[in-house]
Design a protein around this motif. Sequence first.
Motif, PDB file in Angstrom:
ATOM      1  N   ASN A 259       0.781  -3.852   1.545  1.00 33.09           N
ATOM      2  CA  ASN A 259      -0.633  -3.542   1.348  1.00 33.09           C
ATOM      3  C   ASN A 259      -1.396  -4.504   0.444  1.00 33.09           C
ATOM      4  O   ASN A 259      -2.619  -4.400   0.346  1.00 33.09           O
ATOM      5  CB  ASN A 259      -0.775  -2.123   0.770  1.00 33.09           C
ATOM      6  CG  ASN A 259      -0.253  -1.081   1.717  1.00 33.09           C
ATOM      7  OD1 ASN A 259      -0.745  -0.937   2.813  1.00 33.09           O
ATOM      8  ND2 ASN A 259       0.773  -0.354   1.281  1.00 33.09           N
ATOM      9  N   GLY A 260      -0.714  -5.403  -0.238  1.00 30.54           N
ATOM     10  CA  GLY A 260      -1.378  -6.275  -1.203  1.00 30.54           C
ATOM     11  C   GLY A 260      -2.509  -7.097  -0.628  1.00 30.54           C
ATOM     12  O   GLY A 260      -3.541  -7.296  -1.271  1.00 30.54           O
TER      13      GLY A 260
ATOM     14  N   ILE B 291       7.778  -0.084  -5.183  1.00 30.73           N
ATOM     15  CA  ILE B 291       6.504  -0.746  -5.512  1.00 30.73           C
ATOM     16  C   ILE B 291       6.448  -2.118  -4.850  1.00 30.73           C
ATOM     17  O   ILE B 291       5.414  -2.508  -4.292  1.00 30.73           O
ATOM     18  CB  ILE B 291       6.324  -0.872  -7.037  1.00 30.73           C
ATOM     19  CG1 ILE B 291       6.347   0.507  -7.709  1.00 30.73           C
ATOM     20  CG2 ILE B 291       5.039  -1.630  -7.368  1.00 30.73           C
ATOM     21  CD1 ILE B 291       5.216   1.436  -7.324  1.00 30.73           C
ATOM     22  N   ARG B 292       7.553  -2.853  -4.897  1.00 34.07           N
ATOM     23  CA  ARG B 292       7.573  -4.172  -4.255  1.00 34.07           C
ATOM     24  C   ARG B 292       7.237  -4.065  -2.764  1.00 34.07           C
ATOM     25  O   ARG B 292       6.454  -4.856  -2.237  1.00 34.07           O
ATOM     26  CB  ARG B 292       8.937  -4.829  -4.448  1.00 34.07           C
ATOM     27  CG  ARG B 292       9.188  -5.317  -5.848  1.00 34.07           C
ATOM     28  CD  ARG B 292      10.548  -6.017  -5.965  1.00 34.07           C
ATOM     29  NE  ARG B 292      10.737  -6.508  -7.306  1.00 34.07           N
ATOM     30  CZ  ARG B 292      11.311  -5.813  -8.279  1.00 34.07           C
ATOM     31  NH1 ARG B 292      11.769  -4.580  -8.057  1.00 34.07           N
ATOM     32  NH2 ARG B 292      11.438  -6.324  -9.474  1.00 34.07           N
ATOM     33  N   LYS B 293       7.807  -3.071  -2.096  1.00 29.11           N
ATOM     34  CA  LYS B 293       7.542  -2.864  -0.672  1.00 29.11           C
ATOM     35  C   LYS B 293       6.083  -2.470  -0.459  1.00 29.11           C
ATOM     36  O   LYS B 293       5.430  -2.969   0.458  1.00 29.11           O
ATOM     37  CB  LYS B 293       8.473  -1.785  -0.121  1.00 29.11           C
ATOM     38  CG  LYS B 293       8.278  -1.516   1.356  1.00 29.11           C
ATOM     39  CD  LYS B 293       9.226  -0.449   1.871  1.00 29.11           C
ATOM     40  CE  LYS B 293       8.954  -0.232   3.349  1.00 29.11           C
ATOM     41  NZ  LYS B 293       9.437   1.031   3.810  1.00 29.11           N
TER      42      LYS B 293
ATOM     43  N   VAL C 133       4.699 -10.789 -11.234  1.00 29.10           N
ATOM     44  CA  VAL C 133       3.508 -10.776 -10.392  1.00 29.10           C
ATOM     45  C   VAL C 133       3.973 -10.693  -8.944  1.00 29.10           C
ATOM     46  O   VAL C 133       4.640 -11.588  -8.444  1.00 29.10           O
ATOM     47  CB  VAL C 133       2.639 -12.044 -10.609  1.00 29.10           C
ATOM     48  CG1 VAL C 133       1.408 -12.002  -9.714  1.00 29.10           C
ATOM     49  CG2 VAL C 133       2.250 -12.202 -12.068  1.00 29.10           C
ATOM     50  N   LEU C 134       3.603  -9.611  -8.271  1.00 28.53           N
ATOM     51  CA  LEU C 134       4.046  -9.409  -6.886  1.00 28.53           C
ATOM     52  C   LEU C 134       3.087 -10.022  -5.858  1.00 28.53           C
ATOM     53  O   LEU C 134       3.515 -10.416  -4.784  1.00 28.53           O
ATOM     54  CB  LEU C 134       4.190  -7.912  -6.595  1.00 28.53           C
ATOM     55  CG  LEU C 134       5.170  -7.157  -7.485  1.00 28.53           C
ATOM     56  CD1 LEU C 134       5.223  -5.693  -7.081  1.00 28.53           C
ATOM     57  CD2 LEU C 134       6.554  -7.783  -7.437  1.00 28.53           C
TER      58      LEU C 134
ATOM     59  N   TYR D 145      -1.187  -8.026  -8.948  1.00 31.89           N
ATOM     60  CA  TYR D 145      -0.308  -6.869  -8.825  1.00 31.89           C
ATOM     61  C   TYR D 145       0.870  -7.081  -9.775  1.00 31.89           C
ATOM     62  O   TYR D 145       1.757  -7.890  -9.498  1.00 31.89           O
ATOM     63  CB  TYR D 145       0.187  -6.740  -7.392  1.00 31.89           C
ATOM     64  CG  TYR D 145      -0.880  -6.353  -6.395  1.00 31.89           C
ATOM     65  CD1 TYR D 145      -1.001  -5.032  -5.972  1.00 31.89           C
ATOM     66  CD2 TYR D 145      -1.755  -7.292  -5.865  1.00 31.89           C
ATOM     67  CE1 TYR D 145      -1.962  -4.664  -5.036  1.00 31.89           C
ATOM     68  CE2 TYR D 145      -2.728  -6.940  -4.936  1.00 31.89           C
ATOM     69  CZ  TYR D 145      -2.820  -5.619  -4.531  1.00 31.89           C
ATOM     70  OH  TYR D 145      -3.772  -5.258  -3.616  1.00 31.89           O
ATOM     71  N   LEU D 146       0.872  -6.383 -10.892  1.00 33.73           N
ATOM     72  CA  LEU D 146       1.851  -6.585 -11.957  1.00 33.73           C
ATOM     73  C   LEU D 146       2.797  -5.399 -12.077  1.00 33.73           C
ATOM     74  O   LEU D 146       2.378  -4.250 -11.939  1.00 33.73           O
ATOM     75  CB  LEU D 146       1.129  -6.761 -13.296  1.00 33.73           C
ATOM     76  CG  LEU D 146       0.023  -7.815 -13.359  1.00 33.73           C
ATOM     77  CD1 LEU D 146      -0.650  -7.778 -14.731  1.00 33.73           C
ATOM     78  CD2 LEU D 146       0.564  -9.186 -13.060  1.00 33.73           C
ATOM     79  N   ILE D 147       4.062  -5.697 -12.367  1.00 36.53           N
ATOM     80  CA  ILE D 147       5.035  -4.644 -12.669  1.00 36.53           C
ATOM     81  C   ILE D 147       5.875  -5.050 -13.872  1.00 36.53           C
ATOM     82  O   ILE D 147       6.043  -6.235 -14.162  1.00 36.53           O
ATOM     83  CB  ILE D 147       5.970  -4.315 -11.477  1.00 36.53           C
ATOM     84  CG1 ILE D 147       6.849  -5.513 -11.102  1.00 36.53           C
ATOM     85  CG2 ILE D 147       5.184  -3.792 -10.288  1.00 36.53           C
ATOM     86  CD1 ILE D 147       7.986  -5.168 -10.120  1.00 36.53           C
TER      87      ILE D 147
END
Length: 182
Positions: free
Chosen positions: A26-27, A19-21, A175-176, A41-43
């Motif tokens: 793409n963020g 997900i981080r990648k 938050v990414l 973008y939260l995880i």
Amino acid sequence: MIGMQYKVMLPSDYDMNIIRKRVKENGAKTDRFQGLHFKAYLITENGNDNNIYNSYSPLYIWNSHSGMNTFLFEGYYDNILKSFGWQRINIGIPLYCKLNKNFPDSLYAIEITGSIQETTSLAASLMENQPSLELKNEIVGETCIYNPDKWCYSHICFFREKPENLQNIGTIYEVLHVSIGE
């Protein structure tokens, strides 16, 4: 304004670096997205910050329904469908949305959820039921989103540093990336 969030629940052994990648690559595609106020973008990661599950849980605040409709129905959301399948999207109305100038530098968020109790007057009832946060001066962004269909709310605060003292009162997200819309 409209609040929107889907929470993709992932297996406990899922490699969250995937997900981080994904967000790193793409963020920025939602930076300056038309009709978007912001997207965070939260995880959550199983075992970190008392979280018991892995999730990818992006939060959107839309300035209007047209931006949200463009995102959902003009192919952008298809990436979520292809990668994670059909997701239930939680929708709510922001009671307020306060963002400091350094809000895009957020690295952590905490979500405190609750229900809105039946009352004879809604005036100030939601504000009275929210927990007091000890780190108010460290908050760089804050929103409260309510859903009158379910009579619930999510109070979400954003921080540049991990809020150590708040681990037991809500869900702490990493938050990414933060996208600010047009």
